[in-house]
Design a protein around this motif. Structure first.
Motif, short mmCIF file in Angstrom:
data_model
loop_
_atom_site.label_atom_id
_atom_site.label_comp_id
_atom_site.label_asym_id
_atom_site.label_seq_id
_atom_site.Cartn_x
_atom_site.Cartn_y
_atom_site.Cartn_z
N UNK A 74 0.89 -1.41 0.08
CA UNK A 74 0.04 -0.12 -0.01
C UNK A 74 0.71 1.43 -0.11
N UNK A 75 0.46 2.28 -0.83
CA UNK A 75 1.19 3.50 -0.95
C UNK A 75 0.20 4.61 -0.78
N UNK A 76 -0.16 5.07 0.38
CA UNK A 76 -1.18 6.10 0.65
C UNK A 76 -0.52 7.41 0.59
N UNK A 135 2.05 2.74 -12.77
CA UNK A 135 2.66 2.55 -13.90
C UNK A 135 3.74 1.28 -13.77
N UNK A 136 4.58 1.69 -12.76
CA UNK A 136 5.77 0.91 -12.62
C UNK A 136 5.56 -0.56 -11.96
N UNK A 137 4.49 -0.33 -11.16
CA UNK A 137 4.02 -1.81 -10.60
C UNK A 137 3.29 -2.38 -11.54
N UNK A 138 2.69 -2.01 -12.54
CA UNK A 138 2.01 -2.95 -13.50
C UNK A 138 3.13 -3.35 -14.61
N UNK A 139 3.97 -2.70 -14.91
CA UNK A 139 5.37 -3.00 -15.77
C UNK A 139 5.90 -4.01 -15.09
N UNK A 140 5.95 -3.98 -13.68
CA UNK A 140 6.87 -5.13 -13.06
C UNK A 140 5.97 -6.45 -12.97
N UNK A 141 4.62 -6.25 -12.79
CA UNK A 141 3.87 -7.46 -12.33
C UNK A 141 4.13 -8.65 -13.11
N UNK A 142 4.11 -8.60 -14.57
CA UNK A 142 4.12 -9.80 -15.12
C UNK A 142 5.09 -10.78 -14.87
N UNK A 143 6.36 -10.23 -14.47
CA UNK A 143 7.50 -10.91 -14.28
C UNK A 143 7.50 -11.69 -12.94
N UNK A 163 10.56 2.41 -7.09
CA UNK A 163 9.50 3.34 -6.72
C UNK A 163 10.15 4.72 -6.14
N UNK A 164 9.35 5.78 -6.51
CA UNK A 164 9.81 7.05 -5.95
C UNK A 164 9.48 7.42 -4.66
N UNK A 165 8.56 6.55 -4.22
CA UNK A 165 7.97 6.63 -2.66
C UNK A 165 8.11 5.41 -2.06
N UNK A 166 7.79 5.35 -0.72
CA UNK A 166 7.66 4.29 -0.02
C UNK A 166 6.23 3.45 -0.06
N UNK A 167 6.15 2.12 -0.34
CA UNK A 167 5.27 1.35 -0.18
C UNK A 167 5.16 0.24 0.79
N UNK A 168 4.51 0.46 1.76
CA UNK A 168 4.41 -0.78 3.00
C UNK A 168 3.96 -2.05 2.35
N UNK A 169 4.55 -2.95 2.89
CA UNK A 169 4.38 -4.39 2.52
C UNK A 169 3.72 -4.94 3.86
N UNK A 170 2.77 -5.67 3.81
CA UNK A 170 2.24 -6.39 4.93
C UNK A 170 2.82 -7.78 5.34
N UNK A 198 7.78 6.43 5.44
CA UNK A 198 8.20 8.00 4.96
C UNK A 198 8.74 8.78 5.95
N UNK A 199 8.53 8.33 7.29
CA UNK A 199 9.05 9.09 8.24
C UNK A 199 10.27 8.83 8.38
N UNK A 200 10.83 7.70 8.34
CA UNK A 200 12.35 7.19 8.08
C UNK A 200 12.99 7.66 6.83
N UNK A 201 12.29 8.39 5.77
CA UNK A 201 12.95 8.84 4.81
C UNK A 201 13.32 7.76 3.90
N UNK A 202 12.55 6.75 3.86
CA UNK A 202 12.77 5.23 3.04
C UNK A 202 11.87 5.44 1.69
N UNK A 203 12.47 4.68 0.47
CA UNK A 203 11.48 4.68 -0.53
C UNK A 203 11.44 3.46 -1.14
N UNK A 204 10.70 3.07 -1.92
CA UNK A 204 10.77 1.40 -2.58
C UNK A 204 9.65 0.69 -1.57
N UNK A 205 9.80 -0.71 -1.79
CA UNK A 205 9.23 -1.48 -1.05
C UNK A 205 9.74 -1.87 0.43
#
Length: 382
Positions: free
Chosen positions: A192-194, A206-214, A240-247, A270-277
């Protein structure tokens, strides 16, 4: 014979061939029998599109021009119709090739019978090839866009069913092949990236959909402004240019709760300044305190008098938080704040003395960071 008369002869020839209802029926039958993907379509549907396309070509030959806007609009309609029917673009192009091959073969045969010079037919075919090349290009683009839209719509529907949780999510996951039928205890993770603006959300999507098939992923989409993705497992990397949290892994029935965990992890990252998954376990402590505004307020109230006596309390608390986030390295914190390292050390010492914090106690250190963050949030400067 004038050039105009020559063109008229060829146009009349093609129009005559196209007007033969028996020939059109034979063309449709040949298309449906030779192209497997077209075989299941209604013959009237195939005939309508074939007639429309070749009639437009005849008009273009008569006027010696490229496709018009209305003709390209017809091509768009054909592409969208076939995409929605699940017909791949190569089958659409093949059906056009079969039809035009039969039409031109008939035209050459009729031309010989009526004494029309073969070079006129050859010239007309050259003009037609130029016209149809533009049509094919437009058809490929329109079909690709329509197919992507249809796939995205199916993904959105699947995502909604998965996010519903319960038995509906379990059924959706199995019917879509996201989890194996023979797995008695299937688990999924949700990303999730809120809190993204529309441009960021579209880029992440767009980046997630480009990655998904593989990566054998599940659906990707946006729900209530949150970019979401479902995985069988955490993917190794997505740029990814932003943080996406993974459950943490959860059963399909529990995906709504997992979504909340992923959103909390994203905000903590985001508070930690992290990006990506960012897996929730990587920001567990920060995630745990993320939604406890009541405890944050309690910290501020408890230390209210001490903060009031602390000189330049806002700047001091900001320095302390930066120092903690820089692994208690005064030089790194000073570089981040554009101050002297001794300034960092003095402010940390002043804050710990005023607040009676023992930095050797890890729990007090966490409370100190939380107090600094809560003060910054209250001031709107976090």
């Amino acid at each position: 014979m004038t050039d105009q008369r020559k063109r008229d002869l060829v146009v009349e020839l093609i129009e005559g061939v196209m007007a033969d209802p028996g020939l059109l029926g034979e063309v449709v039958a040949e298309v449906r029998s030779s192209i497997r993907e077209i075989a299941g379509l209604d013959p009237a549907d195939v005939a309508r599109h074939t007639r429309g396309l070749l009639s437009a070509a005849t008009r273009a030959l008569a006027e010696r021009r490229p496709p018009t806007a209305s003709e390209l609009s017809f091509v768009d309609d054909l592409a969208v119709a076939r995409a929605r029917q699940g017909i791949p673009v190569h089958a659409v192009l093949a059906s056009i090739h079969v039809a035009e091959r039969r039409i031109w073969a008939t035209a050459r045969s009729v031309a010989r019978t009526e004494g029309i010079p073969a070079e006129l037919v050859l010239e007309a075919r050259g003009l037609y090839d130029d016209w149809i090349a533009l049509v094919r290009e437009r058809l490929i683009v329109a079909h690709t866009v329509a197919l992507r839209s249809a796939v995205n719509a199916r993904e959105d529907g699947l995502l909604r069913r998965l996010l519903a949780g319960g038995s509906a999510a379990a059924l959706a996951a199995r019917s879509a092949g996201i989890v194996p039928d023979d797995d008695p205890h299937p688990t999924l993770v949700i990303g999730a990236a809120p809190d993204l603006d529309p441009e960021q959300a579209e880029l992440v999507l767009t980046r997630l959909r480009a990655t998904s098939p593989g990566l054998s992923l599940g659906p990707v989409g946006i729900d209530e402004g949150v970019v979401l993705a479902v995985w069988r497992r955490v993917p190794p990397r997505v740029d990814l240019p932003v943080a996406m949290g993974i459950s943490a892994p959860a059963s399909p029935e529990s995906l709504p709760a997992a979504r909340g965990q992923a959103m909390t992890a994203a905000r903590a990252a985001r508070r930690r300044g992290l990006v990506g998954l960012v897996v929730a376990a990587e920001v567990a402590t920060l995630s745990a305190i993320q939604g406890r505004d009541d405890l944050a307020s309690l910290l501020l109230q408890t230390h209210e008098d001490a903060l009031a006596r602390l000189p330049r309390s806002a700047a001091t608390l900001h320095t302390v938080r930066t120092w903690l986030e820089c692994d208690r390295d005064a030089d790194r914190a000073a570089a981040a704040l554009f101050v002297h390292p001794n300034t960092v050390r003095n402010r940390v010492h002043a804050a710990c003395k005023a607040l009676s914090v023992d930095l050797s106690d890890p729990f007090q250190t966490v409370d100190l960071w939380w107090l600094c963050a809560a003060a910054a949030e209250q001031a709107g400067s976090f």
